[in-house]
Scaffold this motif. Structure first.
Motif, mmCIF file in Angstrom:
data_model
loop_
_atom_site.group_PDB
_atom_site.id
_atom_site.type_symbol
_atom_site.label_atom_id
_atom_site.label_comp_id
_atom_site.label_asym_id
_atom_site.label_seq_id
_atom_site.Cartn_x
_atom_site.Cartn_y
_atom_site.Cartn_z
ATOM 1 N N GLY A 225 4.880 -7.421 -1.792
ATOM 2 C CA GLY A 225 4.263 -6.284 -2.465
ATOM 3 C C GLY A 225 4.510 -6.517 -4.170
ATOM 4 O O GLY A 225 3.981 -5.856 -4.932
ATOM 5 N N LYS B 89 -9.065 -4.103 -0.852
ATOM 6 C CA LYS B 89 -8.619 -3.491 0.469
ATOM 7 C C LYS B 89 -7.802 -4.379 1.618
ATOM 8 O O LYS B 89 -7.115 -4.048 2.451
ATOM 9 C CB LYS B 89 -9.690 -2.947 1.155
ATOM 10 C CG LYS B 89 -10.445 -1.753 0.779
ATOM 11 C CD LYS B 89 -9.803 -0.561 0.713
ATOM 12 C CE LYS B 89 -10.538 0.692 0.039
ATOM 13 N NZ LYS B 89 -10.440 0.479 -1.449
ATOM 14 N N ARG C 296 -4.437 -6.178 6.162
ATOM 15 C CA ARG C 296 -4.815 -5.224 5.261
ATOM 16 C C ARG C 296 -3.936 -4.739 4.086
ATOM 17 O O ARG C 296 -2.764 -5.073 4.144
ATOM 18 C CB ARG C 296 -4.680 -4.021 6.373
ATOM 19 C CG ARG C 296 -6.057 -3.027 6.131
ATOM 20 C CD ARG C 296 -6.180 -2.041 7.130
ATOM 21 N NE ARG C 296 -4.969 -1.240 7.264
ATOM 22 C CZ ARG C 296 -4.491 -0.447 8.307
ATOM 23 N NH1 ARG C 296 -5.212 -0.363 9.319
ATOM 24 N NH2 ARG C 296 -3.315 0.217 8.205
ATOM 25 N N LEU C 297 -4.364 -4.397 2.661
ATOM 26 C CA LEU C 297 -3.680 -4.183 1.714
ATOM 27 C C LEU C 297 -2.246 -3.366 2.043
ATOM 28 O O LEU C 297 -1.321 -3.852 1.408
ATOM 29 C CB LEU C 297 -4.409 -3.670 0.554
ATOM 30 C CG LEU C 297 -3.745 -3.453 -0.804
ATOM 31 C CD1 LEU C 297 -3.261 -4.720 -1.372
ATOM 32 C CD2 LEU C 297 -4.620 -3.010 -1.815
ATOM 33 N N ASP C 298 -2.334 -2.238 2.774
ATOM 34 C CA ASP C 298 -1.291 -1.616 3.075
ATOM 35 C C ASP C 298 -0.100 -2.319 3.815
ATOM 36 O O ASP C 298 1.064 -2.195 3.666
ATOM 37 C CB ASP C 298 -1.388 -0.139 3.680
ATOM 38 C CG ASP C 298 -2.389 -0.243 5.010
ATOM 39 O OD1 ASP C 298 -2.721 -1.393 5.202
ATOM 40 O OD2 ASP C 298 -2.195 0.578 5.750
ATOM 41 N N GLU C 299 -0.679 -3.218 4.726
ATOM 42 C CA GLU C 299 0.368 -4.064 5.438
ATOM 43 C C GLU C 299 0.918 -5.104 4.432
ATOM 44 O O GLU C 299 2.063 -5.396 4.612
ATOM 45 C CB GLU C 299 -0.485 -4.881 6.675
ATOM 46 C CG GLU C 299 -1.208 -4.055 7.607
ATOM 47 C CD GLU C 299 -1.933 -4.726 8.622
ATOM 48 O OE1 GLU C 299 -1.913 -4.716 9.873
ATOM 49 O OE2 GLU C 299 -2.595 -5.767 8.161
ATOM 50 N N ARG D 273 1.672 -4.899 1.391
ATOM 51 C CA ARG D 273 2.515 -4.183 0.611
ATOM 52 C C ARG D 273 3.752 -3.607 1.249
ATOM 53 O O ARG D 273 4.425 -2.965 0.707
ATOM 54 C CB ARG D 273 1.614 -2.887 -0.232
ATOM 55 C CG ARG D 273 0.771 -3.383 -1.097
ATOM 56 C CD ARG D 273 0.320 -2.126 -2.316
ATOM 57 N NE ARG D 273 0.487 -2.905 -3.699
ATOM 58 C CZ ARG D 273 -0.467 -2.419 -4.440
ATOM 59 N NH1 ARG D 273 -1.392 -1.729 -4.162
ATOM 60 N NH2 ARG D 273 -0.314 -2.780 -5.747
ATOM 61 N N HIS D 274 3.718 -3.661 2.564
ATOM 62 C CA HIS D 274 4.770 -3.161 3.200
ATOM 63 C C HIS D 274 6.116 -3.946 2.737
ATOM 64 O O HIS D 274 6.021 -4.898 2.721
ATOM 65 C CB HIS D 274 4.523 -2.912 4.852
ATOM 66 C CG HIS D 274 5.524 -2.151 5.475
ATOM 67 N ND1 HIS D 274 6.865 -2.680 5.661
ATOM 68 C CD2 HIS D 274 5.364 -0.956 6.021
ATOM 69 C CE1 HIS D 274 7.436 -1.745 6.309
ATOM 70 N NE2 HIS D 274 6.886 -0.660 6.633
ATOM 71 N N LEU E 142 1.324 2.671 9.996
ATOM 72 C CA LEU E 142 0.270 2.180 9.298
ATOM 73 C C LEU E 142 -0.885 2.390 10.197
ATOM 74 O O LEU E 142 -1.938 2.127 9.915
ATOM 75 C CB LEU E 142 0.525 0.626 8.979
ATOM 76 C CG LEU E 142 1.870 0.306 7.922
ATOM 77 C CD1 LEU E 142 2.058 -1.280 8.122
ATOM 78 C CD2 LEU E 142 1.444 0.802 6.845
#
Ligand SMILES: Nc1nc2c(c(=O)[nH]1)N[C@H]1C(S)=C(S)[C@@H](COP(=O)(O)O)O[C@H]1N2
Ligand SMILES: [Mo]
Length: 329
Positions: free
Chosen positions: A166, A179, A209-212, A214-215, A319
């Motif tokens: 991240g 994304k 995935r971007l949120d993964e 950035r975790h 998530l």
């Protein structure tokens, strides 16, 4: 993971000498734990950090990792016994260096991990092409002791050194179209002779995935046990996503590309019925050819239950809310 590879028989590679070394390791741990408990009640976690001060005995190579390491906290480090360094560095999956578990260590010298350039591009405002040592020294390194669960149903506990992915993404500033994050391993059949045979589609590629990505648990590893990462473990830079099967942890990365669409991933290309894009550790979804309900921790003889999201459910299950994880496996 290849079709001819069945899940391994329990304990097949455990020599008596290794068992002896592990027993010594265990005794050492037990002694240290007892000692600390007397000093700081409930300080087992802190002790775990102390036992391998990242810089102990480390001779900086090419000037990297030569900086203080922030200790990981709470959920970012398990206090389970660490898998011995010898096992972590001689029992590997790195098909570019051979298919047997001990091939990558034997062929590690073929891979020249310095100098090394990493390209970060795609849907970012500030694309960055950077020498890996410059990249590494731009961020404070952290030690993270994570469980690693291979899809073949063995597991280890590994003290990584690295930077949260991240932080790197913040620096290159993803656009609002980004994304997903796609990763690519070096392609060079002279250094990675496995790429001369069509076992997999080369180069090895992975994605999140971007949120993964950035975790805060997601790490770009640069070392282990406080030392620079050995080539067989994916030097100079490799991905670690502890709640996913080990194959998501792509090694020897040369390119990180932010994308609008879900990127292709090597094991999914190879067999999409067996290996999904998400690949979250899930004891409730069996591999079509073997159970994922239990695992063999390297160094242990009996099997242990596999935990949902490899024990990181509290941190990451959110998530995937609203997703059918049996379908999106
Ligand atoms: N480029 C590349 N990355 C890879 C692999 C590989 O064959 N090639 N194997 C994956 C698999 S299946 C696992 S379990 C982990 C193993 O990491 P380790 O050898 O450091 O334990 O690396 C993953 N990353
Ligand atoms: Mo794996």
């Amino acid at each position: 993971m290849r079709d001819k590879l069945p899940p391994e028989p329990p304990g097949s590679e455990v020599t008596p000498e290794k068992l002896y070394l592990r027993r010594r390791e265990f005794i050492k741990n037990a002694g240290l734990f007892a000692g600390t408990a007397a000093v700081v009640g409930g300080g087992l976690y802190l002790l775990g950090m102390k036992r391998t001060r990242p810089m102990d005995g480390f001779v900086p190579d090419a000037g990297v990792v030569d900086q203080p390491v922030a200790p990981a906290q709470g959920l970012f480090s398990t206090d389970e016994p660490r898998t011995p360094y010898e096992d972590i560095t001689t029992y590997n999956n790195f098909y570019e260096l051979g298919l047997d578990k001990n091939d990558p260590a034997r062929r590690a010298h073929l891979l020249k991990t310095r100098p090394w350039t990493v390209v970060i591009d795609g849907e970012v405002h500030k694309p960055w092409t950077v020498d890996v040592d410059q990249l590494i020294s731009a961020f404070p390194l952290e030690e993270r002791v994570y469980r690693m669960r291979c899809v073949e149903a063995w597991s280890m506990v590994i003290p990584w050194l690295g930077l949260p992915l991240g932080k790197l993404l913040d620096r290159v500033q993803p656009t609002s179209f980004a994304k997903y994050v796609a990763f690519t391993t070096l392609e060079d059949p002279e250094q990675l002779p496995g790429q001369k045979s069509p076992v997999l589609d080369w180069p090895y590629v992975e994605g999140l995935r971007l949120d993964e990505a950035r975790h805060p648990l997601t790490l770009l590893a640069t070392g282990l046990y406080g030392k620079q990462l050995p080539a067989q473990n994916g030097a100079p830079l490799r991905l670690v996503v502890p709640w996913k099967y080990g194959f998501k942890g792509i090694k020897s990365i040369v390119r990180i590309t932010l994308t609008r669409e879900q990127p292709p991933t090597t094991w999914n290309i190879t067999n999409k019925r067996e290996y999904g894009f998400y690949a979250n550790v899930n004891p409730a979804v069996d591999h079509p050819r073997w159970s994922q309900a239990t695992e063999r921790r390297i160094g242990e003889t009996s099997r242990r239950p596999t935990l949902p999201f490899n024990g990181y459910a509290d941190a990451v299950a959110g998530l995937y809310s609203g997703m059918d994880l049996k379908r999106d496996f």
